[in-house]
Design a protein around this motif. Structure first.
Motif, PDB file in Angstrom:
ATOM      1  N   ILE A  55      31.104  67.879  82.341  1.00 37.33           N
ATOM      2  CA  ILE A  55      31.326  66.915  83.431  1.00 37.33           C
ATOM      3  C   ILE A  55      30.140  65.960  83.571  1.00 37.33           C
ATOM      4  O   ILE A  55      30.313  64.762  83.807  1.00 37.33           O
ATOM      5  CB  ILE A  55      31.602  67.653  84.752  1.00 37.33           C
ATOM      6  CG1 ILE A  55      32.962  68.350  84.679  1.00 37.33           C
ATOM      7  CG2 ILE A  55      31.562  66.691  85.934  1.00 37.33           C
ATOM      8  CD1 ILE A  55      33.324  69.155  85.904  1.00 37.33           C
ATOM      9  N   ASP A  56      28.933  66.478  83.443  1.00 34.63           N
ATOM     10  CA  ASP A  56      27.750  65.617  83.553  1.00 34.63           C
ATOM     11  C   ASP A  56      27.729  64.579  82.438  1.00 34.63           C
ATOM     12  O   ASP A  56      27.381  63.410  82.669  1.00 34.63           O
ATOM     13  CB  ASP A  56      26.476  66.468  83.512  1.00 34.63           C
ATOM     14  CG  ASP A  56      26.296  67.306  84.769  1.00 34.63           C
ATOM     15  OD1 ASP A  56      26.865  66.926  85.809  1.00 34.63           O
ATOM     16  OD2 ASP A  56      25.615  68.347  84.693  1.00 34.63           O
ATOM     17  N   LEU A  57      28.099  64.984  81.242  1.00 36.85           N
ATOM     18  CA  LEU A  57      28.177  64.049  80.124  1.00 36.85           C
ATOM     19  C   LEU A  57      29.270  63.014  80.374  1.00 36.85           C
ATOM     20  O   LEU A  57      29.099  61.821  80.107  1.00 36.85           O
ATOM     21  CB  LEU A  57      28.459  64.809  78.820  1.00 36.85           C
ATOM     22  CG  LEU A  57      28.653  63.973  77.553  1.00 36.85           C
ATOM     23  CD1 LEU A  57      27.391  63.172  77.238  1.00 36.85           C
ATOM     24  CD2 LEU A  57      29.009  64.879  76.377  1.00 36.85           C
ATOM     25  N   ALA A  58      30.385  63.482  80.913  1.00 41.21           N
ATOM     26  CA  ALA A  58      31.520  62.591  81.172  1.00 41.21           C
ATOM     27  C   ALA A  58      31.177  61.501  82.178  1.00 41.21           C
ATOM     28  O   ALA A  58      31.762  60.410  82.139  1.00 41.21           O
ATOM     29  CB  ALA A  58      32.714  63.400  81.676  1.00 41.21           C
ATOM     30  N   SER A  59      30.231  61.768  83.068  1.00 42.14           N
ATOM     31  CA  SER A  59      29.869  60.790  84.093  1.00 42.14           C
ATOM     32  C   SER A  59      29.325  59.499  83.490  1.00 42.14           C
ATOM     33  O   SER A  59      29.313  58.456  84.148  1.00 42.14           O
ATOM     34  CB  SER A  59      28.851  61.397  85.059  1.00 42.14           C
ATOM     35  OG  SER A  59      27.630  61.682  84.390  1.00 42.14           O
ATOM     36  N   SER A  60      28.864  59.552  82.250  1.00 38.33           N
ATOM     37  CA  SER A  60      28.349  58.358  81.569  1.00 38.33           C
ATOM     38  C   SER A  60      29.475  57.487  81.017  1.00 38.33           C
ATOM     39  O   SER A  60      29.213  56.402  80.484  1.00 38.33           O
ATOM     40  CB  SER A  60      27.409  58.765  80.426  1.00 38.33           C
ATOM     41  OG  SER A  60      26.322  59.537  80.910  1.00 38.33           O
ATOM     42  N   TYR A  61      30.702  57.967  81.105  1.00 38.44           N
ATOM     43  CA  TYR A  61      31.834  57.266  80.492  1.00 38.44           C
ATOM     44  C   TYR A  61      32.925  56.975  81.515  1.00 38.44           C
ATOM     45  O   TYR A  61      34.120  57.026  81.210  1.00 38.44           O
ATOM     46  CB  TYR A  61      32.389  58.106  79.332  1.00 38.44           C
ATOM     47  CG  TYR A  61      31.364  58.347  78.255  1.00 38.44           C
ATOM     48  CD1 TYR A  61      31.165  57.415  77.248  1.00 38.44           C
ATOM     49  CD2 TYR A  61      30.568  59.495  78.263  1.00 38.44           C
ATOM     50  CE1 TYR A  61      30.205  57.619  76.271  1.00 38.44           C
ATOM     51  CE2 TYR A  61      29.611  59.716  77.291  1.00 38.44           C
ATOM     52  CZ  TYR A  61      29.429  58.776  76.293  1.00 38.44           C
ATOM     53  OH  TYR A  61      28.474  58.968  75.325  1.00 38.44           O
ATOM     54  N   GLU A  62      32.506  56.644  82.730  1.00 35.65           N
ATOM     55  CA  GLU A  62      33.438  56.405  83.842  1.00 35.65           C
ATOM     56  C   GLU A  62      34.475  55.328  83.521  1.00 35.65           C
ATOM     57  O   GLU A  62      35.628  55.412  83.940  1.00 35.65           O
ATOM     58  CB  GLU A  62      32.662  56.024  85.102  1.00 35.65           C
ATOM     59  CG  GLU A  62      31.887  57.160  85.745  1.00 35.65           C
ATOM     60  CD  GLU A  62      32.785  58.118  86.491  1.00 35.65           C
ATOM     61  OE1 GLU A  62      33.738  57.653  87.141  1.00 35.65           O
ATOM     62  OE2 GLU A  62      32.554  59.335  86.396  1.00 35.65           O
ATOM     63  N   ARG A  63      34.054  54.300  82.789  1.00 38.95           N
ATOM     64  CA  ARG A  63      34.976  53.180  82.561  1.00 38.95           C
ATOM     65  C   ARG A  63      36.147  53.551  81.636  1.00 38.95           C
ATOM     66  O   ARG A  63      37.105  52.787  81.507  1.00 38.95           O
ATOM     67  CB  ARG A  63      34.235  51.956  82.012  1.00 38.95           C
ATOM     68  CG  ARG A  63      33.664  52.083  80.619  1.00 38.95           C
ATOM     69  CD  ARG A  63      32.742  50.896  80.356  1.00 38.95           C
ATOM     70  NE  ARG A  63      32.146  50.927  79.033  1.00 38.95           N
ATOM     71  CZ  ARG A  63      32.612  50.249  77.989  1.00 38.95           C
ATOM     72  NH1 ARG A  63      33.695  49.506  78.133  1.00 38.95           N
ATOM     73  NH2 ARG A  63      32.007  50.304  76.819  1.00 38.95           N
ATOM     74  N   PHE A  64      36.075  54.708  81.002  1.00 40.67           N
ATOM     75  CA  PHE A  64      37.153  55.136  80.121  1.00 40.67           C
ATOM     76  C   PHE A  64      38.143  56.058  80.836  1.00 40.67           C
ATOM     77  O   PHE A  64      39.027  56.620  80.209  1.00 40.67           O
ATOM     78  CB  PHE A  64      36.584  55.833  78.885  1.00 40.67           C
ATOM     79  CG  PHE A  64      35.683  54.941  78.066  1.00 40.67           C
ATOM     80  CD1 PHE A  64      36.223  53.963  77.244  1.00 40.67           C
ATOM     81  CD2 PHE A  64      34.307  55.058  78.157  1.00 40.67           C
ATOM     82  CE1 PHE A  64      35.400  53.118  76.510  1.00 40.67           C
ATOM     83  CE2 PHE A  64      33.476  54.225  77.423  1.00 40.67           C
ATOM     84  CZ  PHE A  64      34.023  53.242  76.604  1.00 40.67           C
ATOM     85  N   LYS A  65      37.975  56.183  82.169  1.00 38.30           N
ATOM     86  CA  LYS A  65      38.895  57.013  82.942  1.00 38.30           C
ATOM     87  C   LYS A  65      40.269  56.354  83.051  1.00 38.30           C
ATOM     88  O   LYS A  65      40.382  55.136  83.158  1.00 38.30           O
ATOM     89  CB  LYS A  65      38.342  57.267  84.343  1.00 38.30           C
ATOM     90  CG  LYS A  65      37.325  58.396  84.417  1.00 38.30           C
ATOM     91  CD  LYS A  65      36.998  58.720  85.869  1.00 38.30           C
ATOM     92  CE  LYS A  65      36.079  59.937  85.972  1.00 38.30           C
ATOM     93  NZ  LYS A  65      35.798  60.288  87.377  1.00 38.30           N
ATOM     94  N   ILE A  66      41.281  57.189  83.042  1.00 39.33           N
ATOM     95  CA  ILE A  66      42.645  56.702  83.276  1.00 39.33           C
ATOM     96  C   ILE A  66      43.145  57.268  84.595  1.00 39.33           C
ATOM     97  O   ILE A  66      42.708  58.323  85.044  1.00 39.33           O
ATOM     98  CB  ILE A  66      43.598  57.095  82.122  1.00 39.33           C
ATOM     99  CG1 ILE A  66      43.513  58.607  81.821  1.00 39.33           C
ATOM    100  CG2 ILE A  66      43.286  56.284  80.885  1.00 39.33           C
ATOM    101  CD1 ILE A  66      44.446  59.060  80.715  1.00 39.33           C
ATOM    102  N   GLN A  67      44.074  56.538  85.218  1.00 40.09           N
ATOM    103  CA  GLN A  67      44.571  56.901  86.542  1.00 40.09           C
ATOM    104  C   GLN A  67      46.072  57.173  86.485  1.00 40.09           C
ATOM    105  O   GLN A  67      46.775  56.740  85.571  1.00 40.09           O
ATOM    106  CB  GLN A  67      44.319  55.771  87.544  1.00 40.09           C
ATOM    107  CG  GLN A  67      42.864  55.397  87.746  1.00 40.09           C
ATOM    108  CD  GLN A  67      42.711  54.204  88.662  1.00 40.09           C
ATOM    109  OE1 GLN A  67      43.692  53.667  89.174  1.00 40.09           O
ATOM    110  NE2 GLN A  67      41.488  53.771  88.874  1.00 40.09           N
ATOM    111  N   PHE A  68      46.534  57.887  87.487  1.00 35.99           N
ATOM    112  CA  PHE A  68      47.966  58.130  87.660  1.00 35.99           C
ATOM    113  C   PHE A  68      48.733  56.810  87.606  1.00 35.99           C
ATOM    114  O   PHE A  68      48.374  55.844  88.268  1.00 35.99           O
ATOM    115  CB  PHE A  68      48.195  58.831  88.993  1.00 35.99           C
ATOM    116  CG  PHE A  68      49.634  59.050  89.359  1.00 35.99           C
ATOM    117  CD1 PHE A  68      50.524  59.611  88.469  1.00 35.99           C
ATOM    118  CD2 PHE A  68      50.099  58.696  90.620  1.00 35.99           C
ATOM    119  CE1 PHE A  68      51.855  59.822  88.809  1.00 35.99           C
ATOM    120  CE2 PHE A  68      51.413  58.893  90.985  1.00 35.99           C
ATOM    121  CZ  PHE A  68      52.299  59.466  90.074  1.00 35.99           C
ATOM    122  N   ASN A  69      49.775  56.757  86.788  1.00 37.78           N
ATOM    123  CA  ASN A  69      50.658  55.603  86.580  1.00 37.78           C
ATOM    124  C   ASN A  69      50.066  54.514  85.694  1.00 37.78           C
ATOM    125  O   ASN A  69      50.711  53.475  85.480  1.00 37.78           O
ATOM    126  CB  ASN A  69      51.120  54.989  87.904  1.00 37.78           C
ATOM    127  CG  ASN A  69      52.298  55.733  88.505  1.00 37.78           C
ATOM    128  OD1 ASN A  69      53.049  56.397  87.786  1.00 37.78           O
ATOM    129  ND2 ASN A  69      52.463  55.641  89.808  1.00 37.78           N
TER     130      ASN A  69
END
Length: 441
Positions: A55-69
């Motif tokens: 999770i800590d590593l993932a925090s550096s890649y916030e812009r690659f998050k996808i959202q519901f719908n």
């Protein structure tokens, strides 16, 4: 096209974010979910197959998050592209994948102005054959890989009604999808109940703990039960080796669907919309024993060693005279005087203990194969007839409901796929579609 509809390019309506090439060495058993193209189904995402990173590593890649719908489209696939290939596959992010990270070879799309352009309408637009045909013809290839450029996706041109009609169209199509999803969830629950009961009775021996147990080659079993070979309770046959030149790529009147390993889900179960091939019924004379019927059990006899997901697992056929079975798929039909019916055999062949024992008999190589003899001689516990009849009385209604829901979903899917292009083109208007919908739901 209705007069009040306006023409746009897709790029004018949406903003996007390409996926990131997450490194496999980062993968672990828990943490933030990584969604790969291989984790997508026909319309959604299978969370159970996704890898995870810290999770800590993932925090550096916030812009690659996808959202519901959100809409996700695969930008890479096999060459040459076709209507069944991965490249151009469009899915909608489900609630359970909200906040996941998108891997490479895919792009996330999201409407720029929700007050003017409806996200769900855009999704259905991109699920249309018009868009798929456009993508297939836009794809470029080198070696065995096909890819599509973002500029080609963004240049897709179409006509659009006002936001109110967009929402109404999306609502009609969503109602069908929601009913399909509800049936899928009901079936999942029934399947889980059936497997839980199988494990309670035939793995943990829960109802029989107060009785006497005896030793067997598969461990202690209740007295009166036996260890037999699989062929003692079923009739087994290999699928037929059809010639490739006989197979059709499009369905025609008076044809059978070819049942291949692609119709067996990972971990077991039927994938009715799997590999798509057909054959003319007139070319199947003398092959009656290969024509599938309700209750037939189909087993994968081949898999890849480095990605073994279906070897030995089975699917349960839910309709008559639609499919004919291909080679490297084993056909199991219940045949015994022990009171055993297809639910027990289906659950048995997808149980972890059975799969582990069966796979230990497979050959070794890049491609792993099960022989006919290995399958037929597989050791199984056979309860007494009274127990088997009781188990049937409980589980057969489960599978009757599962089959009914699956067949209803085929009807709903056909209706959705018929309405979709007509609604988004204006050929069928909302009021007429709503009337059709009220007659079905």
């Amino acid at each position: 096209m209705p007069e009040n509809w306006k023409t746009y390019n897709l790029g004018n309506l949406i903003e996007h974010q390409k996926g990131f090439a997450f490194k496999s060495k980062w993968y672990q058993n828990s943490g933030a979910i990584i969604v790969r193209v291989s984790d997508t189904t026909d319309n959604s995402i299978d969370i159970s197959t996704c890898n995870k990173i810290d999770i800590d590593l993932a925090s550096s890649y916030e812009r690659f998050k996808i959202q519901f719908n959100d809409i996700v489209i695969a930008t890479v696939g096999s060459w040459p592209p076709n209507y069944a290939s991965v490249v151009g596959k469009v899915i909608k992010v489900p609630q359970e994948a909200d906040g996941s990270l998108l891997n490479q070879n895919a792009v996330r799309l999201r409407t720029k102005n929700p007050e003017k352009f409806d996200q769900k309408f855009i999704y259905y637009l991109m699920k249309s054959k018009t868009f798929l045909k456009y993508i297939v013809h836009s794809a470029q290839g080198s070696a065995n890989q096909a890819s599509i450029k973002l500029t080609d996706i963004f240049n897709f041109s179409f006509s659009l009604p006002n936001i109110s009609e967009q929402k109404s169209i999306a609502s009609i199509l969503s109602a069908l999808d929601d009913k399909i999803e509800l049936n899928l969830q009901m079936n999942k629950t029934l399947e889980e109940m059936a497997m839980a009961l199988y494990k309670h009775w035939f793995v943990d021996f829960g109802p029989f703990q107060d009785g006497e147990f005896v030793d067997s080659e598969l461990g202690e079993i209740p007295k009166g039960w036996e260890v037999k070979q699989l062929e003692d309770i079923i009739k087994f046959s290999n699928g037929y080796a059809f010639k490739s030149k006989q197979l059709l790529k499009e369905e025609e009147p008076d044809t059978f669907h070819i049942f291949k390993m692609g119709h067996i889900q990972k971990g077991g179960g039927l994938k009715a919309d799997g590999t798509k091939s057909w054959i003319k019924k007139r070319d199947c004379k003398g092959l009656d024993k290969f024509i599938l019927r309700t209750g037939d059990i189909l087993m994968s006899m081949t898999d890849m060693k480095d990605n073994m997901t279906i070897l030995g697992h089975t699917a349960l056929m839910n309709e008559n005279n639609k499919f004919i079975v291909n080679q490297r798929v084993g056909l199991l039909r219940v045949a015994n005087n022990c009171g055993i019916d297809y639910p027990y055999v289906f659950l048995l062949t997808n149980s972890s203990d059975f799969i582990q024992r069966l796979r230990s008999q497979a050959n070794s190589g890049v491609q792993v194969n099960l022989s006919t003899n290995a399958i037929k001689s597989a050791k199984v516990v056979v309860p007494n007839k009274e127990v088997n009849v009781k188990f049937n009385n409980i589980t057969l209604p489960y599978y009757e409901s599962i089959n009914q829901n699956a067949l209803e979903n085929q009807t709903l899917t056909k209706l959705r796929d018929t309405l979709l292009p007509k609604l988004i083109s204006g050929e069928v208007r909302v009021k007429d579609a709503e009337k059709t919908l009220s007659e079905v739901l």
